[in-house]
Design an enzyme around this catalytic site. Structure first.
Site, PDB file in Angstrom:
ATOM      1  CG  HIS A 427      -1.798   1.161   1.378  1.00 35.87           C
ATOM      2  ND1 HIS A 427      -3.139   1.134   1.086  1.00 35.87           N
ATOM      3  CD2 HIS A 427      -1.549   2.432   1.777  1.00 35.87           C
ATOM      4  CE1 HIS A 427      -3.671   2.322   1.303  1.00 35.87           C
ATOM      5  NE2 HIS A 427      -2.720   3.142   1.727  1.00 35.87           N
ATOM      6  CD  GLU A 428       1.328   3.294   3.741  1.00 41.63           C
ATOM      7  OE1 GLU A 428       1.353   4.362   3.103  1.00 41.63           O
ATOM      8  OE2 GLU A 428       0.355   2.944   4.433  1.00 41.63           O
TER       9      GLU A 428
HETATM   10  N1  BES Z   1      -1.812   7.903   3.962  1.00 41.31           N
HETATM   11  C1  BES Z   1      -2.242   6.943   4.887  1.00 41.31           C
HETATM   12  C2  BES Z   1      -1.965   7.303   6.327  1.00 41.31           C
HETATM   13  C3  BES Z   1      -2.984   8.225   6.927  1.00 41.31           C
HETATM   14  C4  BES Z   1      -4.213   7.743   7.299  1.00 41.31           C
HETATM   15  C5  BES Z   1      -2.692   9.551   7.130  1.00 41.31           C
HETATM   16  C6  BES Z   1      -5.147   8.592   7.845  1.00 41.31           C
HETATM   17  C7  BES Z   1      -3.622  10.403   7.672  1.00 41.31           C
HETATM   18  C8  BES Z   1      -4.858   9.919   8.021  1.00 41.31           C
HETATM   19  C9  BES Z   1      -1.596   5.604   4.611  1.00 41.31           C
HETATM   20  O1  BES Z   1      -1.213   5.408   3.314  1.00 41.31           O
HETATM   21  C10 BES Z   1      -2.633   4.578   4.905  1.00 41.31           C
HETATM   22  O2  BES Z   1      -3.595   4.518   4.213  1.00 41.31           O
HETATM   23  N2  BES Z   1      -2.419   3.780   5.924  1.00 41.31           N
HETATM   24  C11 BES Z   1      -3.368   2.808   6.356  1.00 41.31           C
HETATM   25  C12 BES Z   1      -2.833   1.427   6.210  1.00 41.31           C
HETATM   26  C13 BES Z   1      -3.187   0.872   4.876  1.00 41.31           C
HETATM   27  C14 BES Z   1      -2.563  -0.452   4.628  1.00 41.31           C
HETATM   28  C15 BES Z   1      -4.670   0.765   4.656  1.00 41.31           C
HETATM   29  C16 BES Z   1      -3.668   3.077   7.799  1.00 41.31           C
HETATM   30  O3  BES Z   1      -2.887   3.786   8.408  1.00 41.31           O
HETATM   31  O4  BES Z   1      -4.658   2.585   8.293  1.00 41.31           O
HETATM   32 ZN    ZN Z   2      -2.793   5.093   2.057  1.00 44.79          ZN
END
Ligand code: BES
Ligand code: ZN
Length: 999
Positions: A427-428
């Site tokens: 994902h990242e």
């Molecule tokens: N960009 C997000 C992190 C994020 C989430 C920043 C909410 C600010 C607010 C990151 O790419 C992300 O989506 N992370 C997920 C994990 C992913 C595997 C679904 C998360 O943190 O839940």
């Molecule tokens: Zn994300």
């Protein structure tokens, strides 16, 4: 604080600030202020060499600095108190008193700066005529006192003549300011105002910034490392010797870069970043880019400091900047193209990092090939952050992870947790292209980031582990949850207007992530290989820049030989909320397929439905309707419903068809009753006629249609009977999810106990099939955990017996439990055990060094049957040293899902709402998910009354939509139980052929 930070011994060493000047790029890429000589070697240090923060011990330098500062300070004071104080109304949307054409005076809101003056910019968005091009940041965090000293020089370009700039700043104390033109001449600053609600500062100069010119704004500031998991914050871990070790880290998305340095904190303001970090000798400093030079930087508080200067970044948005100061260790590998990949962890965890390193290296190779665009940075670091609000964050070249999202221990970690690590990594990494290289213009198109990453995470993992059948699991993890949420009146369109930080945070939700991913999945089915080609075009067209949804559709249209109106089709999926229910009806030799918006809302909720926003597409969609017929289930037909209904012919001997093949479309299907009956009897006769994904989709549709009152509960139950013979993971997982929500909703209703008996009946054969040996393909392993854990919860004695024996052997003889059975064994031990079992698990939770193990135990501890234990457990979550704030939701969610704990969890949320708000800081980020987790299973009118009265009139910030959705869900639960309880009871009684009175 003790441990790894310097102690404030030498009181004579105070921090010395350096004059701010214009930084110029030297040929080797280093910056130094204009007007200074080239560095004359390591022995002769210029006053200016250290980029301005916290160093320099030479007397001469000290003298000059003192003199210059005295002068600067005096000038600043004069400007602040005697300078012109014009109430400029040229800024912002409207002047304070707005007079319209009819001479009506409208009193508009007048923002006031912290000093009481009018803040002349009245818009949450920054002016667009001032564009930053480069940031030079120098920062010195003190991990002992938590004080941060920083300096930023922002080079910017001005499109139109103006006398002010507005930028973001949050919780920063600005101590010095300087504006220079490109020749290095100082411009006279007349105002520097701060407006707290908009997190903005306004800086005005006496003359004008001239259009098409460049300037540099330098600000020096102080702040504090916070404990709130956003901005620049402090985190810690326990070393092998039991000491607490501190680290300073950042999390900026969506609007927290402004809490670490003053900046133009909107995604479209891309700029290059250059960083210098002062740190202790025993620490390392990491940034998006690699270190170029490390130099001795003099003494501070008795400790010799080092300064790391980092390579300048590519053009990027502020929310992707990251820097970390820690004492970690790491391991490293290279991709095929020579990108250096490292995983950084606290030393005790490094042995759990190999899987992440391997996986990320290979997935980087896959994405570079698939997107056909090289990764542009020289390195990619993945790093564990012990205190972390979300799962992971895609900072460009320095991705941060919660421990459970990256660490894998082959002996301890379950198949499900193993898969999750791979998924989060993918994902990242996919964000490095979708999000980092091409960024949404504004947060209303967040789905361009999160929808894509949620789609490509499965494709990325699939490329590495085809045997994990990720694309089969896709519907389970993305499509089904998204369809469930999007059927609420309180849903929202994928593209949604957002303005302030709390609105922005609120759209990091299932719609942006999973509906976004699902419609891309659907799009992929009809664009085929043109999706990849079109996306390559999109990435190349907007790299280092920004795009909106329309840009995406245009890029895809360009690459489909214009055969499909991608934009027209997809607008119906992104611009309006919800999705269609396709109703299949037979008229002689024709099939008629109708479409209408699917809503869970029942009659009683019609008043809410009437408040539903209108859609410019009138809730009609371009639906790629796919189906196969009973006589040849391998041949798939595709037909477009162009915001209309369709008819097509079929042979008279056809008895049924299955639409939405493999649930790859984002819609639901309702058949006429006779066709349902045919499908059900086929399933019961020989379910393998249909693919596993199609079986899952039938279960999901039937149970959901029943929830919406469109299908009788008996029909869903009749269908579920085929599960006696089902042995595949995806259909079982789908069914288990629905059974569990039925059982929670029914837990205070008449059929509850009979329903548990029914679940046991269906589950018994499959529990035998999965057995207790850790063997078989990936999906079977996932199914083993799911099926056996569900069996424990619905009181299947055979499973409980074996699981409790294993628990006993583990507790008394330290006999190890295979990873996929841990959840089953722990929950059986806790649910059917007493105080000693609970305490044993609590002890292991507190001493274990394996994050995945700790997470499992945290969940299992919440299935206890003793209310006293549950109550004590909830109280433990208020101490951040016992249960980390990031894990509080997990605890509340399991306790709330436990029939014994439901009301306790709700009471706890009410009693400690303010405490929890302060635990999570000013960001109400996690509060929405807390509300959903605790209230989702409530299903009585009194519960509704309680929840709505408690929150009535309360400002819940970004949790507002989650609250609305929870209230709607409780209402639906109440209605469902009222309407279906009796029918379910009658059906179950008939099924078991017995008369059960009263209970
Ligand atoms: N960009 C997000 C992190 C994020 C989430 C920043 C909410 C600010 C607010 C990151 O790419 C992300 O989506 N992370 C997920 C994990 C992913 C595997 C679904 C998360 O943190 O839940
Ligand atoms: Zn994300």
């Amino acid at each position: 604080m003790t441990g790894n930070s310097p102690s404030p011994t030498n009181a004579g060493d105070t921090i010395r600030m350096e004059p701010m000047g214009k930084y110029k790029q030297t040929q080797n890429g280093n910056v130094r202020p204009q007007g200074t000589e080239s560095p004359a070697g390591p022995t002769k240090k210029s006053l200016y060499e250290n980029n301005g923060v916290a160093t320099c011990s030479q007397k001469r330098a000290l003298f000059i600095a003192t003199v210059v500062f005295a002068v600067l300070f005096a000038v600043a004071l004069i400007i602040a108190y005697t300078g012109p104080q014009s109430d400029c109304t040229c800024a912002g949307e409207k002047p304070p008193n707005y007079v319209d054409e009819d001479w009506n005076v409208t009193k508009v809101f007048v923002p006031r700066a912290t000093n009481g003056q009018v803040f002349p910019w009245n818009n949450i968005r920054l002016p667009s005529i001032v564009k930053p091009t480069r940031y030079n940041i120098t920062i010195h965090p003190n991990l002992t006192t938590l004080e941060v000293k920083g300096q930023v020089s922002i080079e910017f370009h001005v499109d139109k003549d103006t006398n002010f700039v507005v930028l973001h700043s949050k919780n920063l104390t600005i101590t010095d300011k300087l504006v220079q033109d490109k020749k290095g001449h100082n411009l006279r600053i007349t105002k520097l105002l701060e407006y707290l609600p908009a997190e903005q500062i306004y800086l005005e100069i006496k003359d004008k910034f001239r259009k098409r010119n460049n300037y540099t704004l330098s600000l020096r500031y102080t702040s504090k490392l916070n404990r709130e998991f956003v901005g620049f914050y402090i985190s810690s871990y326990i070393s092998k010797d039991g000491d607490r070790r501190y680290l300073a880290t950042t999390h900026f998305e969506p609007t927290y870069a402004r809490a670490a340095f003053p900046c133009f904190d909107e995604p479209q303001f891309k700029a290059k970043f250059k960083m210098s970090i002062f740190r202790d000798r025993f620490h390392i400093a990491l940034f998006n880019m690699p270190v170029v030079t490390t130099e001795e930087a003099g003494f501070y508080m008795g400790t010799g400091l080092l300064r790391d200067d980092f390579q300048e970044s590519v053009e990027m948005s502020t929310y992707l900047v990251a820097f970390i100061i820690c004492d970690y260790t790491h391991m490293n590998e290279q991709t095929k193209k020579g990108v250096s990949i490292s995983v950084y962890t606290p030393p005790p965890f490094i042995s759990q990092a190999s899987f992440a390193l391997n996986t990320s290296t290979q997935i980087m190779d896959f994405f570079e090939d698939f997107f056909m665009v090289p990764y542009p940075l020289p390195k990619q670091d993945l790093i564990v952050i012990p205190d972390f609000a979300t799962g992971a964050m895609e900072n460009w070249g320095l991705i941060t992870y919660r421990d459970t999202a990256i660490l894998y221990d082959p002996i301890e970690t379950s198949t499900a947790a193993h898969q999750l690590v791979a998924v989060v990594i993918a994902h990242e990494l996919s964000h490095q292209w979708f999000g980092n290289l091409v960024t949404m213009k504004w947060w209303n198109d967040l789905w361009l980031n999160e929808g894509f990453a949620s789609f490509f995470e499965y494709l990325g993992v699939d490329s590495l582990f085809p045997e994990w059948k990720m694309m089969e699991q896709f519907i389970l993890d993305k499509t089904q949850p998204a369809l469930a949420l999007d059927a609420l009146v309180s849903s929202h369109p994928i593209s949604v207007q957002v303005h302030d930080p709390s609105e922005i945070e609120a759209i990091f939700d299932t719609i942006s992530y999973s509906k976004g991913a699902s419609i891309l999945h659907m799009l992929g089915k009809f664009l085929q290989e043109n999706l990849q080609i079109g996306l390559n075009d999109y990435l190349n067209s907007y790299k280092y820049s920004n795009a909106d949804t329309k840009d995406l559709w245009n890029a895809l249209s360009r690459n489909t030989n214009q055969s499909l109106e991608v934009k027209a089709i997809m607008d119906t999926w992104t611009q309006q909320m919800g999705f269609p229910l396709i109703t299949i009806r037979r008229e002689n030799n024709e099939i008629v397929a109708n479409q209408e918006r699917f809503l869970l809302t029942t009659d009683e909720l019609n008043s809410t439905a009437r408040l539903m926003p209108k859609s410019k597409y009138d809730y009609k969609w371009y639906v790629p309707l796919s189906y196969f017929l009973d006589n040849d289930t391998g041949t798939v037909y595709n037909i477009w419903m162009n915001m209309t209904d369709v008819r097509f012919e079929i042979d008279s001997e056809i008895k049924w068809l299955k639409a939405n093949v493999k649930q790859s479309g984002f819609y639901r299907v309702m058949y006429e009753e006779s066709m349902w009956m045919e499908i059900i009897s086929t399933l019961r006769r020989n379910h393998s006629v249909l693919n596993a994904a199609d079986r899952a989709s039938l279960i999901d549709d039937a149970f959901t249609l029943c929830r919406a009152g469109l299908l009788n509960a008996s029909l869903a139950l009749e269908l579920s009977l085929y599960l006696i013979n089902e042995r595949d993971y995806v259909p079982w997982a789908t069914a288990i999810a629905h059974f569990q929500s039925w059982s929670r909703r029914l837990s205070e209703a008449l059929p509850y106990k009979l329903f548990l008996q029914y679940m046991r009946k269906l589950l018994t054969p499959v529990t035998k099939h999965v057995g207790w040996d850790e063997k078989g393909p990936h999906l079977d392993r996932l199914m083993r955990t799911d099926v056996l854990s569900t069996a424990v919860l619905c009181e299947l004695n055979e499973t409980i017996f074996t699981a409790r024996n294993m628990f006993e052997a583990w507790m008394t003889k330290n006999q190890s439990i295979p990873p996929d059975l841990k959840e089953v064994v722990y929950s059986a031990g806790i649910k059917y055990g007493g105080l000693s079992e609970w305490q044993y698990c609590w002890g292991v939770y507190n001493s274990s060094n394996v994050p995945s193990e700790r997470k499992l135990l945290l969940k299992a501890l919440g299935v206890a049957s003793d209310p006293w234990l549950l109550h004590r457990y909830l109280l433990e979550t208020l101490d951040r040293n016992i249960v980390k704030p990031q894990d509080v939701k997990t605890v509340l969610a399991v306790v709330a899902a436990n029939p014994e704990g439901r009301l306790l969890a709700w009471r706890h949320l009410k009693a400690y709402w303010p405490t929890m708000q302060s635990l999570f800081g000013n960001s109400t980020f996690m509060m929405g998910s807390l509300i959903s987790a605790v209230t989702a299973h409530l299903s009585t009118p009194y519960d509704y009354y309680e929840v709505s009265t408690y929150f009535n009139g309360m400002d819940v910030g970004s949790a507002a939509r989650a609250l609305q959705q929870s209230l709607e869900t409780i209402k639906l639960n109440i209605n469902w139980v009222t309407h279906n309880g009796p029918e379910i009871y009658t059906w179950l009684k008939k099924y078991f052929g017995e008369t059960v009175g009263g209970v």
